[in-house]
Design an enzyme around this catalytic site. Structure first.
Site, PDB file in Angstrom:
ATOM      1  CB  THR A   1      -8.372  -8.724 -19.156  1.00 51.66           C
ATOM      2  OG1 THR A   1      -8.164  -8.551 -20.565  1.00 51.66           O
ATOM      3  CG2 THR A   1      -9.362  -9.854 -18.935  1.00 51.66           C
ATOM      4  CB  CYS A   2      -6.893  -3.814 -21.161  1.00 54.31           C
ATOM      5  SG  CYS A   2      -8.483  -3.069 -21.503  1.00 54.31           S
TER       6      CYS A   2
END
Length: 1029
Positions: free
Chosen positions: A996-997
């Protein structure tokens, strides 16, 4: 030889002169002695005479008091002549006895009953004497045969009245009335008050209501505080002689009204105003017949007072309990009577007077038609009930509803009817701007009749050849008296309607539709939106002053109340607030050039600009600030980078310790994060914003977790707000400030985070709660809808609220202990009654949403505003700020996502796995599953406000061959195998994962579409992912 004779001659002359002077002096002494003797004899004679007369008077009254014989009028006349001849201050008691004897001899009727105090006894006695000697009706001498004497005796009485007037009789009566009545409890008896009013009226009546005496009567008698109220209570039988009509007509001449106001000054003019209003209330027929003159008189007097009403305290102003800061001298002796004066003034906006004055408006019937329910409107997550059901119930309430009122035109603005209504509106608008301390009372009174404002709107719609907007825009460009009156009518309508909608709750507005129908609110809001837009865009506001500026603020205030109500609970159709004739590109060009009209538009009505364009403007503002602060990479310089090291097991603690002391500009700048795993080893990977994004998302996820007790969730829709018991954390306020900074940083960087805030909390963050029109009770459903229903049921309770046993306090279970919070000092001992139940409801709502979390909210706002300038968010409503935080709540645009997706590991847009993926998302997944997919990859279920082109880092899909713990990144072999769909082994057992980063989806090279669908659905439902590659 001649010296001796000459010397003898001069001596002789000197002796002769001295002898002459001695004789002259002797004569002067003899004359002085004679004069002194005469004066002494005269004084002694006068003393003997006075003593003799006083003895004679005393003997006379002593005999009278014994009651042995009844004295006739002739004997009293003789003794009165003697007493008045020698009268001095020591004869005060004798004069009192003489007055009583005269009255007894004349058998005067209706003598006022004396009070206990000696001074009041004397006042009563003297008043009775004056009443008796200014009218012959009680004189025994004119009865029967003495009727012929009546004209002559009446003339004598008139002469007495004329003499009294010359000696300042009205001024004396004014002092007497003011001292007796200008207090909370009057000290004058019924008889005394009757006598004073009788005496004050007699000269006026005798002179056939001449202008001079009417003037004196108005200045000295009618300016006594609340005298008409006292008369109505104590002596309702006193004849008014149609005085109201005479006063109205006298004051209708502008110079005479101005003269009266100048003589009285502000405080006493207000008292006169109150007395006239109350007289009008008591004489409805006269008020109806003389309505035009009555309205003009009151407007003129209020306008005079308005000149001296000041907006703020200064060395030249004095405080007045009704007028506020006043630049004329204030008679503080009247303050005690001001509640009574205010009570008289209240009749002006009471139902009776409003019905009489607005008769032309209220007498019109609003046509009816069969209802045709409007098309259903999309409901927002904030709505308690879908708009479709709302309209359905509203239309089921009655068989027919009135026509929707829209500008139709047709009524001439110069007609008598329109002029009358305009002048009445001017009166009330002048009252609102003059009587500053009771403004809310006036607005409440004007909104009491449910049909006044809708019918006034119908009246406005009929004005001019085309009606509505065009007429009022023309009035803005004209400076005629007629235009000013028309604009005053619009201003009054806006002020009253805004006040009404502010005090109505959602049930009254949406379901009961009190006063205005929903469709009328839509029409009115469209009118107001266009009016304000044209005032700004046509350059009228830039040069507006005085009345035009006040009009703008009134119209804009009413518009924004409707807009905020619509934002909270939708009632308008889509794109209702937008201006289709406004080109965003032109607006942005003018903003770049610093054009005033563009700045004003953004300041007052940003909602006319499409939301996407405003978000784009916000991002541009942030970018410019970054450039000014040197936070952007350029060819000549690199921004300062702040490095922090975070242990995954203590992410919140480490982040708090390392970031809270950083300067604001460092937090706004580039922050690089290095994670340390549980073994204390640095994790591999370089942070190019992606790792910081993960850190920020994880920090926000932890602090907003209700289990931490920094924030709580609302009942029902589970939205976040500060926890009232957050004080269990030792440094909870510092934590709130830190959280505010972190959320501000997320918005500053355009990182969307899935944090749903309660709308009442966001309103406080935006500063809406400082608005004059903010109502705590309206926001309460966003905290606790059930609690809101319970409170509003108290408002609608028909019985005695005291029976419910409530007090002005709130009992709360705090960690197992019952704590009593007083809503006001001593509130737990104060019962809730029918009189204070509205205050109780608002106090309770304010306590729950503000007082309980005041410190936490202030700390959060302090941190948030250190990163985000509050002026930047002024262009957004509360729901729009939520979208700024958490992304768009619209459907995910797959075409837009597909267009801005980056592929790695051999994947490309024509790859069969990618084609399957997009087909599954569009055809097999529903909207909820698509949102889960987006959250799986980006940690947020909503798309970016400006589309996926603004997602940072960009949405990426990478082909992977092995599990994450064995993945070493892309190699030439892995890319070729992915591109040509060559597998080392079947990846059917592996699930898709994500980082997700980096907004990265890691997708195995599945051999079948069904496998991809099933594995992806399972992965997103189990929320597998969030690992760092």
């Amino acid at each position: 030889m001649f010296s001796a004779p000459q010397s003898s001659k001069s001596e002789f002359l000197d002796k002769a002169r001295q002898a002459r002077e001695e004789r002259k002096g002797q004569k002067e002494k003899e004359r002085a002695a004679t004069q002194i003797q005469a004066l002494v004899r005269k004084f002694l004679c006068r003393c003997r005479l006075q003593k003799q007369i006083r003895k004679e008077v005393d003997d006379y009254f002593q005999v009278s008091e014994t009651g042995t014989s009844k004295r006739n009028a002739l004997s009293i006349f003789k003794i009165a002549r003697k007493l008045l001849f020698i009268y001095s201050l020591e004869d005060k008691m004798r004069f009192e006895k003489l007055c009583r004897a005269i009255l007894a001899s004349m058998e005067a009727e209706n003598e006022p009953k004396p009070d206990i105090l000696q001074d009041n006894k004397l006042i009563t006695l003297y008043l009775t004497m004056l009443v008796t000697f200014t009218d012959t009706s009680t004189w025994r001498i004119v009865r029967g045969k003495g009727e012929a004497l009546r004209p002559a005796l009446t003339r004598i009485c008139e002469n007495i009245m004329g003499h009294l007037n010359q000696k300042g009789f009205y001024s004396v009566l004014q002092i007497l009335l003011t001292n007796g009545l200008a207090r909370s409890k009057p000290s004058l008896s019924k008889g005394t008050l009757t006598a004073i009013i009788t005496l004050s009226l007699r000269p006026v009546i005798a002179a056939h209501f001449s202008e001079n005496l009417l003037r004196s009567f108005l200045i000295h008698i009618m300016s006594v505080p609340a005298i008409v109220s006292h008369l109505n209570v104590l002596t309702p039988e006193v004849k008014t002689h149609d005085l109201l009509r005479k006063f109205i007509l006298f004051l209708s001449r502008e110079e005479q009204c101005s003269d009266i106001c100048v003589c009285l000054e502000g405080s006493h003019t207000l008292c006169l105003l109150g007395n006239l209003i109350y007289l009008g209330y008591l004489n409805e027929k006269v008020l109806e017949e003389e309505a035009n003159h009555f309205v003009k008189d009151l407007t003129d007097m209020l306008s005079y007072c308005q000149r001296y009403v000041s907006q703020k305290k200064s060395n030249l102003t004095h405080w007045h309990p009704v007028l506020g800061w006043f630049s004329q001298t204030v008679d503080y002796g009247l303050n005690e009577s001001m509640p009574l004066v205010t009570k008289q003034l209240q009749h002006l906006w009471g139902v009776s007077v409003i019905r009489t004055l607005f008769n032309d408006v209220l007498s019109k019937k609003l046509e009816s038609q069969e209802p045709t329910p409007p098309p259903p409107q999309p409901s927002t997550s904030q709505n308690n009930l879908p708009v479709k059901n709302l309209f359905k119930r509203a239309f089921q309430k009655s068989a027919s509803v009135r026509n929707i009122l829209k500008p139709v035109g047709g009524k001439r603005v110069d007609s008598a009817e329109v002029q009358k209504v305009c002048s009445i509106c001017v009166l009330y608008q002048t009252a609102l701007s003059t009587l500053t301390q009771i403004r809310l009372q006036i607005l409440t009174g004007l909104t009491h009749l449910d049909d006044l404002l809708p019918k006034l709107w119908a009246f406005i719609c009929e004005l001019g050849p085309q009606g509505g907007l065009k007429l009022f825009m023309e009035c803005l460009n004209n400076d005629t008296e007629e235009s000013k009156q028309l604009l005053a009518m619009l201003m009054l309508f806006c002020d009253c309607s805004r006040h009404l909608i502010t005090i109505l709750d959602d049930i009254e507005v949406y379901e009961e539709q009190t006063s205005f129908k929903i469709e009328e609110l839509i029409t009115i809001s469209s009118f107001l939106n266009t009016f304000v837009y044209k005032m700004i865009w046509d350059g009228i506001l830039e040069n507006a002053k005085g009345e035009k500026l006040e009009l703008f603020h009134s119209v804009h205030g009413w518009l924004m109340v409707l807009y905020e109500r619509d934002c909270r609970r939708r009632f308008t159709p889509d794109e209702h607030w937008l201006r289709k004739d406004l080109k965003p590109s032109l607006l942005f060009q003018e903003l770049e050039k610093g054009k005033r009209r563009a700045q004003l538009l953004l300041q007052y009505i940003p909602h006319v600009i499409p939301h996407k364009n405003r978000v784009l403007l916000f991002r541009n503002i942030v970018t410019k600030e970054k450039e000014n602060l040197g936070l952007v990479e350029t060819s000549s310089a690199s921004p300062h980078v702040t490095h922090i090291t975070i242990r995954r097991s203590r992410m919140l603690e480490d982040g708090y310790d390392q970031l809270r002391r950083l300067p604001v500009n460092s937090i706004k700048g580039v922050i690089r994060v290095k994670f340390v795993n549980d073994l204390g080893v640095d994790e591999a990977g370089i942070d190019q914003d992606g790792v910081f994004k993960e850190f920020l998302e994880e920090i926000i996820k932890k602090v907003f977790n209700p289990a931490l007790n920094l924030f709580k969730t609302t009942s029902g829709n589970e939205r976040l707000y500060p926890s009232p018991t957050s004080y269990i954390h030792e440094n909870h306020l510092q934590l709130f400030e830190f959280v505010g900074k972190m959320l501000g940083k997320a918005i500053y960087e355009g990182i969307v985070v899935d944090v749903p805030f309660a709308s009442f909390f966001l309103s406080q963050v935006l500063g809406h709660h400082h608005s004059t029109f903010y109502s705590s009770i309206d926001e309460l459903p966003s905290l606790d809808s059930e609690f809101y229903k319970n409170l509003t049921s108290i408002k609608r309770y028909d019985g005695d609220v005291g029976d419910l046993g409530l007090t002005l306090s709130y009992d709360e279970d705090v960690m197992g202990q019952l704590v009593c919070h007083e809503l006001i000092p001593g509130g737990k001992t104060m019962p809730v009654t029918n009189e204070n139940k509205i205050s109780y409801i608002h106090l309770m709502a304010h306590f729950r949403m503000h007082t309980q979390i005041k410190e936490q909210t202030a700390a959060f706002i302090r941190g948030f505003r250190s990163i985000i300038n509050p002026e930047w968010l002024h262009m957004f409503s509360t729901p729009e700020v939520q979208r700024l935080v958490s992304g768009d709540n619209a459907e995910i645009d797959l075409d837009d996502l597909k267009k801005h997706t980056v592929y790695y590991g051999g994947f490309h847009s024509s790859h069969r796995v990618i084609i399957w993926l997009w087909d599954i998302l569009s055809s097999d997944f529903n909207s909820e599953e698509r949102a889960m997919f987006l959250k799986f990859v980006t940690s947020c279920s909503r798309p970016p406000l400006l589309g996926f082109a603004y997602l940072k880092p960009p949405f990426s899909i990478r082909c992977v061959e092995v599990s994450d713990d064995q993945d070493t990144g892309d190699t030439l072999g892995s890319v070729l195998r992915g591109f040509f769909t060559i597998r080392k082994k079947e990846p059917g057992g592996r699930l898709p994962t994500s980082s997700t980063c980096f907004n990265l989806l890691k997708l195995p090279n599945y051999s079948k579409k069904s496998i991809l669908r099933d594995k992806l659905r399972y992965a997103i439902s189990m929320n597998t992912g969030f690992e760092l590659s």
